[in-house]
Design a protein around this motif. Structure first.
Motif, PDB file in Angstrom:
ATOM      1  N   VAL A   1     -21.609  -6.304  11.953  1.00 21.29           N
ATOM      2  CA  VAL A   1     -22.024  -6.240  10.555  1.00 21.29           C
ATOM      3  C   VAL A   1     -21.102  -5.249   9.862  1.00 21.29           C
ATOM      4  O   VAL A   1     -21.036  -4.083  10.248  1.00 21.29           O
ATOM      5  N   LEU A   2     -20.377  -5.732   8.877  1.00 21.95           N
ATOM      6  CA  LEU A   2     -19.385  -4.906   8.186  1.00 21.95           C
ATOM      7  C   LEU A   2     -19.759  -4.744   6.721  1.00 21.95           C
ATOM      8  O   LEU A   2     -19.971  -5.740   6.027  1.00 21.95           O
ATOM      9  N   PHE A   3     -19.809  -3.519   6.278  1.00 23.61           N
ATOM     10  CA  PHE A   3     -20.033  -3.221   4.868  1.00 23.61           C
ATOM     11  C   PHE A   3     -18.730  -2.676   4.295  1.00 23.61           C
ATOM     12  O   PHE A   3     -17.890  -2.162   5.039  1.00 23.61           O
ATOM     13  N   PRO A   4     -18.534  -2.773   2.995  1.00 28.62           N
ATOM     14  CA  PRO A   4     -17.277  -2.307   2.398  1.00 28.62           C
ATOM     15  C   PRO A   4     -16.914  -0.875   2.769  1.00 28.62           C
ATOM     16  O   PRO A   4     -15.737  -0.551   2.877  1.00 28.62           O
ATOM     17  N   SER A   5     -17.898  -0.031   2.995  1.00 34.58           N
ATOM     18  CA  SER A   5     -17.597   1.361   3.351  1.00 34.58           C
ATOM     19  C   SER A   5     -16.840   1.457   4.681  1.00 34.58           C
ATOM     20  O   SER A   5     -16.113   2.419   4.920  1.00 34.58           O
ATOM     21  N   SER A   6     -16.986   0.457   5.555  1.00 33.24           N
ATOM     22  CA  SER A   6     -16.308   0.489   6.855  1.00 33.24           C
ATOM     23  C   SER A   6     -15.049  -0.391   6.893  1.00 33.24           C
ATOM     24  O   SER A   6     -14.399  -0.494   7.921  1.00 33.24           O
ATOM     25  N   MET A   7     -14.718  -1.008   5.768  1.00 31.32           N
ATOM     26  CA  MET A   7     -13.550  -1.892   5.728  1.00 31.32           C
ATOM     27  C   MET A   7     -12.330  -1.117   5.241  1.00 31.32           C
ATOM     28  O   MET A   7     -12.287  -0.692   4.091  1.00 31.32           O
ATOM     29  N   ASP A   8     -11.351  -0.923   6.133  1.00 30.41           N
ATOM     30  CA  ASP A   8     -10.095  -0.300   5.716  1.00 30.41           C
ATOM     31  C   ASP A   8      -8.984  -0.732   6.664  1.00 30.41           C
ATOM     32  O   ASP A   8      -9.233  -1.372   7.688  1.00 30.41           O
ATOM     33  N   SER A   9      -7.777  -0.364   6.326  1.00 30.67           N
ATOM     34  CA  SER A   9      -6.609  -0.825   7.075  1.00 30.67           C
ATOM     35  C   SER A   9      -6.446  -0.157   8.436  1.00 30.67           C
ATOM     36  O   SER A   9      -5.595  -0.559   9.222  1.00 30.67           O
ATOM     37  N   THR A  10      -7.257   0.851   8.741  1.00 28.45           N
ATOM     38  CA  THR A  10      -7.140   1.520  10.035  1.00 28.45           C
ATOM     39  C   THR A  10      -7.893   0.778  11.130  1.00 28.45           C
ATOM     40  O   THR A  10      -7.735   1.101  12.300  1.00 28.45           O
ATOM     41  N   LYS A  11      -8.688  -0.201  10.748  1.00 25.57           N
ATOM     42  CA  LYS A  11      -9.507  -0.929  11.726  1.00 25.57           C
ATOM     43  C   LYS A  11      -8.955  -2.328  11.963  1.00 25.57           C
ATOM     44  O   LYS A  11      -8.555  -3.021  11.043  1.00 25.57           O
ATOM     45  N   LYS A  12      -8.953  -2.728  13.217  1.00 24.13           N
ATOM     46  CA  LYS A  12      -8.578  -4.078  13.615  1.00 24.13           C
ATOM     47  C   LYS A  12      -9.838  -4.688  14.233  1.00 24.13           C
ATOM     48  O   LYS A  12     -10.255  -4.291  15.322  1.00 24.13           O
ATOM     49  N   ILE A  13     -10.445  -5.617  13.513  1.00 25.96           N
ATOM     50  CA  ILE A  13     -11.746  -6.167  13.894  1.00 25.96           C
ATOM     51  C   ILE A  13     -11.556  -7.571  14.464  1.00 25.96           C
ATOM     52  O   ILE A  13     -10.841  -8.396  13.904  1.00 25.96           O
ATOM     53  N   THR A  14     -12.226  -7.858  15.559  1.00 30.09           N
ATOM     54  CA  THR A  14     -12.135  -9.178  16.176  1.00 30.09           C
ATOM     55  C   THR A  14     -12.975 -10.204  15.406  1.00 30.09           C
ATOM     56  O   THR A  14     -13.965  -9.849  14.774  1.00 30.09           O
ATOM     57  N   THR A  15     -12.531 -11.448  15.463  1.00 29.15           N
ATOM     58  CA  THR A  15     -13.349 -12.560  14.976  1.00 29.15           C
ATOM     59  C   THR A  15     -13.920 -13.244  16.216  1.00 29.15           C
ATOM     60  O   THR A  15     -13.637 -12.835  17.347  1.00 29.15           O
ATOM     61  N   LEU A  16     -14.683 -14.300  16.006  1.00 25.96           N
ATOM     62  CA  LEU A  16     -15.223 -15.036  17.149  1.00 25.96           C
ATOM     63  C   LEU A  16     -14.181 -15.957  17.779  1.00 25.96           C
ATOM     64  O   LEU A  16     -14.438 -16.553  18.811  1.00 25.96           O
ATOM     65  N   THR A  17     -13.005 -16.062  17.167  1.00 29.10           N
ATOM     66  CA  THR A  17     -11.914 -16.844  17.734  1.00 29.10           C
ATOM     67  C   THR A  17     -11.067 -15.932  18.602  1.00 29.10           C
ATOM     68  O   THR A  17     -10.664 -14.850  18.171  1.00 29.10           O
ATOM     69  N   GLU A  18     -10.777 -16.371  19.808  1.00 30.16           N
ATOM     70  CA  GLU A  18      -9.974 -15.577  20.738  1.00 30.16           C
ATOM     71  C   GLU A  18      -8.609 -15.263  20.132  1.00 30.16           C
ATOM     72  O   GLU A  18      -7.944 -16.125  19.570  1.00 30.16           O
ATOM     73  N   ASN A  19      -8.213 -14.018  20.234  1.00 30.04           N
ATOM     74  CA  ASN A  19      -6.915 -13.524  19.746  1.00 30.04           C
ATOM     75  C   ASN A  19      -6.748 -13.603  18.230  1.00 30.04           C
ATOM     76  O   ASN A  19      -5.627 -13.627  17.742  1.00 30.04           O
TER      77      ASN A  19
END
Length: 189
Positions: A48-66
């Motif tokens: 669960v991502l809210f705008p406060s945690s969205m920034d360019s320092t994070k690399k977040i996985t999707t449900l698609t591999e790689n």
């Protein structure tokens, strides 16, 4: 899946893709949902991502591999925000700009976005299967009994085929994007 964030492309995002996604809705394609599921998984994160945690320092996985996403965010003095979701070479703007516009869905969050986060292509096996089904339907509609007997594996010996062997070649045209091939120097090689 208990917690997730959905990045849902709006109608304009689908319209901008033209006919490149039309195969997802093809009547011959409805029995195979692999590409549809892959398309959806690319637009969902298991967090669960809210705008406060969205920034360019994070690399977040999707449900698609790689497949990973990151963000580019600008916060205004009035606490509104502008967030772009970046997935590879695709950038989609989140179409809300205030925290009170965030939509909760089950145990997750939904954000409408302006662009599709993938260039969806049909797998080679699915393309071949769909093209073969289409080809067989055309042959059946033609009513040609000789062609149908050949395709069903029954052959007759004649002067053009003295051994009665079956040898069929089917050519299936395929569209190739120039971007996939490379520049003109690479093509000439």
């Amino acid at each position: 899946m208990h917690h997730q964030t959905w990045f849902l492309p709006n109608d304009q995002a689908f319209a901008s893709m033209g006919s490149s996604l039309s195969f997802l809705f093809d009547q011959f394609y409805t029995n195979n949902t692999n590409d549809i599921n892959e398309f959806i998984r690319t637009h969902v994160s298991p967090l669960v991502l809210f705008p406060s945690s969205m920034d360019s320092t994070k690399k977040i996985t999707t449900l698609t591999e790689n497949k990973w996403i990151t963000f580019r965010k600008i916060v205004q003095p009035d606490h509104s925000f502008q967030v772009d979701v970046i997935c590879g070479r695709y950038v989609a703007r989140i179409l809300i700009s205030r925290s009170e516009e965030i939509r909760l869905y089950g145990n997750g969050v939904v954000y409408p976005i302006s662009t599709i986060l993938t260039s969806q292509t049909r797998s080679a096996a699915d393309e071949l299967s769909q093209s073969y089904q289409y080809f067989m339907n055309l042959v059946q509609q033609s009513g040609d009994p000789e062609l149908m007997s050949i395709l069903q594996g029954t052959t007759n010996m004649n002067m053009f085929n003295p051994q009665g062997s079956l040898n069929i070649t089917i050519l299936i045209p395929q569209q190739i994007s120039i971007q996939q091939l490379g520049n003109s120097q690479e093509l000439s090689m």
